[in-house]
Design a protein around this motif. Sequence first.
Motif, PDB file in Angstrom:
ATOM      1  N   SER A   1       0.888  -1.169   0.000  1.00  0.00           N
ATOM      2  CA  SER A   1       0.000   0.000   0.000  1.00  0.00           C
ATOM      3  C   SER A   1       0.924   1.217   0.000  1.00  0.00           C
ATOM      4  CB  SER A   1      -0.911   0.020   1.237  1.00  0.00           C
ATOM      5  OG  SER A   1      -0.217   0.543   2.351  1.00  0.00           O
TER       6      SER A   1
ATOM      7  N   GLN B   1       1.138   3.376   2.190  1.00  0.00           N
ATOM      8  CA  GLN B   1       0.985   3.851   3.560  1.00  0.00           C
ATOM      9  C   GLN B   1       2.055   4.866   3.981  1.00  0.00           C
ATOM     10  OE1 GLN B   1      -1.527   3.236   5.856  1.00  0.00           O
ATOM     11  NE2 GLN B   1      -0.455   4.862   6.944  1.00  0.00           N
TER      12      GLN B   1
ATOM     13  N   GLN C   1       1.792   9.179   4.349  1.00  0.00           N
ATOM     14  CA  GLN C   1       2.106   9.879   5.589  1.00  0.00           C
ATOM     15  C   GLN C   1       3.176  10.942   5.352  1.00  0.00           C
ATOM     16  OE1 GLN C   1       1.901   6.017   8.397  1.00  0.00           O
ATOM     17  NE2 GLN C   1       2.058   7.942   9.507  1.00  0.00           N
TER      18      GLN C   1
ATOM     19  N   ASP D   1      -7.092   5.241  -2.184  1.00  0.00           N
ATOM     20  CA  ASP D   1      -6.235   5.527  -1.039  1.00  0.00           C
ATOM     21  C   ASP D   1      -6.310   7.012  -0.705  1.00  0.00           C
ATOM     22  OD1 ASP D   1      -4.308   4.256   0.745  1.00  0.00           O
ATOM     23  OD2 ASP D   1      -2.864   5.650  -0.140  1.00  0.00           O
TER      24      ASP D   1
ATOM     25  N   GLU E   1      -5.705  10.284   2.331  1.00  0.00           N
ATOM     26  CA  GLU E   1      -5.076  10.745   3.579  1.00  0.00           C
ATOM     27  C   GLU E   1      -5.319  12.240   3.723  1.00  0.00           C
ATOM     28  OE1 GLU E   1      -2.575   9.233   6.882  1.00  0.00           O
ATOM     29  OE2 GLU E   1      -3.735   8.311   5.275  1.00  0.00           O
TER      30      GLU E   1
ATOM     31  N   HIS F   1      -1.743  -1.893  11.227  1.00  0.00           N
ATOM     32  CA  HIS F   1      -0.336  -1.715  10.873  1.00  0.00           C
ATOM     33  C   HIS F   1       0.310  -0.887  11.979  1.00  0.00           C
ATOM     34  CE1 HIS F   1      -1.370   2.356   9.696  1.00  0.00           C
ATOM     35  NE2 HIS F   1      -2.193   1.908   8.753  1.00  0.00           N
TER      36      HIS F   1
ATOM     37  N   GLY G   1      -9.247   2.291   7.882  1.00  0.00           N
ATOM     38  CA  GLY G   1      -8.240   3.324   8.068  1.00  0.00           C
ATOM     39  C   GLY G   1      -8.037   3.637   9.529  1.00  0.00           C
TER      40      GLY G   1
ATOM     41  N   ARG H   1      -3.182   8.311  12.257  1.00  0.00           N
ATOM     42  CA  ARG H   1      -1.796   7.810  12.287  1.00  0.00           C
ATOM     43  C   ARG H   1      -1.041   8.417  13.472  1.00  0.00           C
ATOM     44  NH1 ARG H   1      -4.131   4.657   8.441  1.00  0.00           N
ATOM     45  NH2 ARG H   1      -4.480   5.816   6.502  1.00  0.00           N
TER      46      ARG H   1
END
Length: 600
Positions: free
Chosen positions: A196, A198, A202, A236, A238, A458, A495, A498
């Motif tokens: 991913s 990820q 971030q 995806d 964020e 994760h 999700g 984070r």
Amino acid sequence: MSMRTHYCGLTNETLLGQTVSLCGWVHRRRDHGGVIFIDLRDREGLVQIVCNPEQTEVFKAAESVRNEFCLRVTGVVANRLEGTINSNLSSGKVEVICENLEVLNPSVTPPFQLDDDNLSETTRLTHRVLDLRRPQMQNNLRLRYKVTMEVRKFLDAHGFIDVETPMLTKSTPEGARDYLVPSRVNAGHFFALPQSPQLFKQLLMVANFDRYYQIVKCFRDEDLRADRQPEFTQIDCETSFLSEQEIRDLFEDMIRLVFKNTLNIDLPNPFPVMDFATAMGLYGSDKPDMRVKMAFTDLTAVMKDVDFKVFAGAANMEGGRVVGLRVPGGGAMPRSEIDAYTQFVAIYGAKGLAYIKVNEKAKGRDGLQSPIVKNLHDNALAQIVELTGAEDGDLIFFGADKAKIVNDAIGALRVKVGHSDFGKKAGLFDDVWSPLWVVDFPMFEYDEDGKRWNATHHPFTAPKDGHEDMLESDPGKCIAKAYDMVLNGWELGGGSIRIHRAEVQSKVFRALKIDAEEAQEKFGFLLDALQYGAPPHGGLAFGLDRIVTMMTGSDSIRDVIAFPKTQRAQCLLTQAPSEVDEKQLRELHIRLRTAEPKVV
């Protein structure tokens, strides 16, 4: 004049008397006593072409065409004769009287009829190009396109920008297996294909892109099922400076809009919310199918002192669980069906499937029918009936074992019974769209084999406020700011908020037994970035393949992917993966080991 003036499927009575040029494939050719009819197909559907013998050249050409020939037809749009109208087609009131027929390309005999609904998946995937011509596959992929367009329009309107992240990246094998790509110019080193984006999304938040999205391929080298592929597509997303609730509200709106604008379906507003502990307690699943109107009754405390060792053993076992599943009206279920369910739960590790039929609860023990009744004392039997709410004519199934086995087995049984013909007739299933948010997941799950904690989602998921101190003292009690969107028993997306502070991220790594050196080696670029004023951020990723599979009612995500792999991760169309020549391997500094001979 252009090669095509109109699409076949859009040719209708508004074009009566007009000359049109159409291009497409022969779906079917019929010779009706001197007049030849051709059903010409393109992406919009079919139209009937009429070839009269008076048009000598046209008729001669029409006699030679066969299924899947690619044609260009020019002719005049006319009304169909009375009694020959096809109300199933948008072009069904008209036909095209052919004046010119050009074979753009003939076709060899296809390996199957395109309207054959009994094709094996192997045949379909081997001849995928022809399979994709079939109307249901055309519809599936066009719906997929509409879904992605609605997603893009929504995200664009809410300030998200599409940013591409690398396909060749660093291997960090803490989850599923990575697909590795050898580097030719850096001998002995490997890229990985991303599981991913990820870490990169971030980093984009730290880099002040604020709202990012990508409809992106992800790769996992794992064992496959109907809803898994080695390469799959995520929506995806964020964002920075939004709370968990704000993120959920935003993406709930997106999914509601997508369903409305593509299928004209009104999903509930708002979606119900359930915490993880409740979902596991009542349904044995973190993605419960809320259309099924049955739930667990926890009977662990009731069974601690019964003579039936299967129940008592599980009730007194550390991590054990005993549950009952009341099936209203299930007393009418034949023994053969119960036996079939017993075999079904064995797939999930259950050693058996105990049951009690409630014939007449007013009679107490004498009104209950089951081989296990004699091993349960009166108080336990009374508690079972009372707690489950059982009535005369009901059936109660039981699960007793380690909690995971009980949850998996009885959770699957609940869905199986609910979806069965019996379940639907008994009113145990509502055929509706039933979304749900599942929240408050545990941060970690314990791996008995490895004797260590693993991240539930994760290792970059933030703990709930106030739970940071338990990361090292009591990881099992840590709750994450994590959330999954569930629809009809499928996880559509998940999700979390984070971790944006390096010291909290380091605590999580320590809880996972990832020491400072290993953390720096694997994730140093993220840890370093978090020190430059990283903002609070979070996001969510949806499985595009799953969403479209559900929307189309397909059995497998392979039916909504143009060129999918089989369950053995093979492409039957291109015969990938394949061997490569020795020269390529030498350039990559790779030598293949000969397989060890098997000892017989």
